[in-house]
Design an enzyme around this catalytic site. Sequence first.
Site, mmCIF file in Angstrom:
data_model
loop_
_atom_site.group_PDB
_atom_site.id
_atom_site.type_symbol
_atom_site.label_atom_id
_atom_site.label_comp_id
_atom_site.label_asym_id
_atom_site.label_seq_id
_atom_site.Cartn_x
_atom_site.Cartn_y
_atom_site.Cartn_z
ATOM 1 N N GLU A 158 -6.987 5.536 7.508
ATOM 2 C CA GLU A 158 -6.764 6.924 7.053
ATOM 3 C C GLU A 158 -7.987 7.442 6.303
ATOM 4 O O GLU A 158 -8.329 8.632 6.387
ATOM 5 C CB GLU A 158 -5.496 6.980 6.184
ATOM 6 C CG GLU A 158 -4.240 6.800 7.039
ATOM 7 C CD GLU A 158 -3.080 6.119 6.347
ATOM 8 O OE1 GLU A 158 -3.074 6.042 5.100
ATOM 9 O OE2 GLU A 158 -2.179 5.654 7.060
ATOM 10 N N GLU A 193 -5.789 -4.063 10.900
ATOM 11 C CA GLU A 193 -4.777 -3.027 11.057
ATOM 12 C C GLU A 193 -5.078 -2.195 12.300
ATOM 13 O O GLU A 193 -5.842 -1.217 12.222
ATOM 14 C CB GLU A 193 -4.773 -2.103 9.832
ATOM 15 C CG GLU A 193 -4.412 -2.805 8.552
ATOM 16 C CD GLU A 193 -3.697 -1.854 7.606
ATOM 17 O OE1 GLU A 193 -2.594 -2.186 7.181
ATOM 18 O OE2 GLU A 193 -4.241 -0.782 7.321
ATOM 19 N N LYS A 248 0.122 4.273 -0.472
ATOM 20 C CA LYS A 248 -0.533 5.516 -0.028
ATOM 21 C C LYS A 248 -0.199 6.641 -1.028
ATOM 22 O O LYS A 248 -0.082 6.372 -2.219
ATOM 23 C CB LYS A 248 -0.127 5.841 1.413
ATOM 24 C CG LYS A 248 -0.301 4.629 2.337
ATOM 25 C CD LYS A 248 -0.134 4.930 3.788
ATOM 26 C CE LYS A 248 -0.349 3.633 4.583
ATOM 27 N NZ LYS A 248 -0.266 3.843 6.018
ATOM 28 N N GLY A 272 2.131 2.944 10.776
ATOM 29 C CA GLY A 272 3.117 3.998 10.577
ATOM 30 C C GLY A 272 3.827 4.444 11.850
ATOM 31 O O GLY A 272 4.498 5.472 11.865
ATOM 32 N N ASN A 332 0.871 -1.185 0.000
ATOM 33 C CA ASN A 332 0.000 0.000 0.000
ATOM 34 C C ASN A 332 0.906 1.233 0.000
ATOM 35 O O ASN A 332 1.425 1.627 1.042
ATOM 36 C CB ASN A 332 -0.892 -0.038 1.256
ATOM 37 C CG ASN A 332 -1.729 1.213 1.396
ATOM 38 O OD1 ASN A 332 -1.868 1.990 0.441
ATOM 39 N ND2 ASN A 332 -2.295 1.426 2.577
ATOM 40 N N SER A 389 3.013 -1.394 10.651
ATOM 41 C CA SER A 389 4.449 -1.435 10.926
ATOM 42 C C SER A 389 5.075 -2.799 10.644
ATOM 43 O O SER A 389 5.993 -3.226 11.354
ATOM 44 C CB SER A 389 4.741 -0.985 12.363
ATOM 45 O OG SER A 389 4.383 0.385 12.516
ATOM 46 N N HIS A 409 -9.646 1.806 4.846
ATOM 47 C CA HIS A 409 -8.385 2.035 5.554
ATOM 48 C C HIS A 409 -8.607 3.093 6.639
ATOM 49 O O HIS A 409 -9.396 4.021 6.449
ATOM 50 C CB HIS A 409 -7.314 2.492 4.559
ATOM 51 C CG HIS A 409 -5.951 2.496 5.170
ATOM 52 N ND1 HIS A 409 -5.524 3.505 5.993
ATOM 53 C CD2 HIS A 409 -4.939 1.598 5.104
ATOM 54 C CE1 HIS A 409 -4.300 3.224 6.399
ATOM 55 N NE2 HIS A 409 -3.915 2.070 5.881
HETATM 56 P P1 PGA Z 1 2.552 0.840 7.765
HETATM 57 O O1 PGA Z 1 1.115 1.032 7.090
HETATM 58 O O2 PGA Z 1 3.086 -0.497 7.286
HETATM 59 O O3 PGA Z 1 3.373 1.996 7.271
HETATM 60 O O4 PGA Z 1 2.354 0.843 9.234
HETATM 61 C C1 PGA Z 1 0.239 -0.052 6.944
HETATM 62 C C2 PGA Z 1 -1.034 0.435 6.297
HETATM 63 O O5 PGA Z 1 -1.501 1.519 6.645
HETATM 64 O O6 PGA Z 1 -1.612 -0.254 5.437
#
Ligand code: PGA
Length: 237
Positions: free
Chosen positions: A94, A161, A10, A167, A8, A201, A92
């Site tokens: 976000e 998640e 983003k 992140g 992903n 992460s 997601h």
């Molecule tokens: P990350 O993001 O691996 O940077 O923690 C995962 C995601 O949001 O899909």
Amino acid sequence: MKRLFVANWKMNKTREEALEFRQALSVRAGEFRDVELAIAPPFPFLIELADREERWSIAGQNCAAERRGAFTGEVSAAMLASCGCRYVILGHSERRKYFGESEVVLGFKVERLREADLVPIYCVGETLQERREGLTHEVLARHLEALDNDPPELPIVVAYEPVWAIGTGQNATPEQARETIGEIRNMLAGRKRLRVLYGGSVSAVNSASLLRQPGIDGFLVGGASLDPASFCSICQP
Ligand code: PGA
């Protein structure tokens, strides 16, 4: 079903950087015959990221809740399908946080994907405060309501998640991931073609211990998926 590893990206990478990634992945793609890879780049790079040899698939990061029409800036499920997508990430955290996506809207988006023969990668997960207050189960059950009208015989990917792990460099422990994914599987017990991914992460350092947990069918990877070498080391079968 093969394990599935989804990159992903983003809102990262220019077109040149996306093409460099494709080149690097195509050199190594032969190593991954026993697993399934999917890349979710920003929309403008979807077509160029699609692999003619189908060594990996491409995924949208979102899609519109409407079919077509006067919705400036939106991208429909049919458009994504016509660009060669197999999957679309929905819900997601976000999107939920910054764009106010609710289960009701996400339910419509799931329907749009099915009309276009696309498979949702549907994200669920609790915040740190919700976990501390013992609300994890309740939050996951609410997030999963968007799948209530989705025909259970269709293939589906659910990504667990935890918001506090995205992140932050603080991944869920393998035990936390196993336990919570077990709960998700119980809530979706009627679904036979279900894969559950972990995300938050994930890195080349923690991927092996997470993958050893029963019930984890792969990863949704954010930051560590931007570099082809690190994504490839996470995807080792
Ligand atoms: P990350 O993001 O691996 O940077 O923690 C995962 C995601 O949001 O899909």
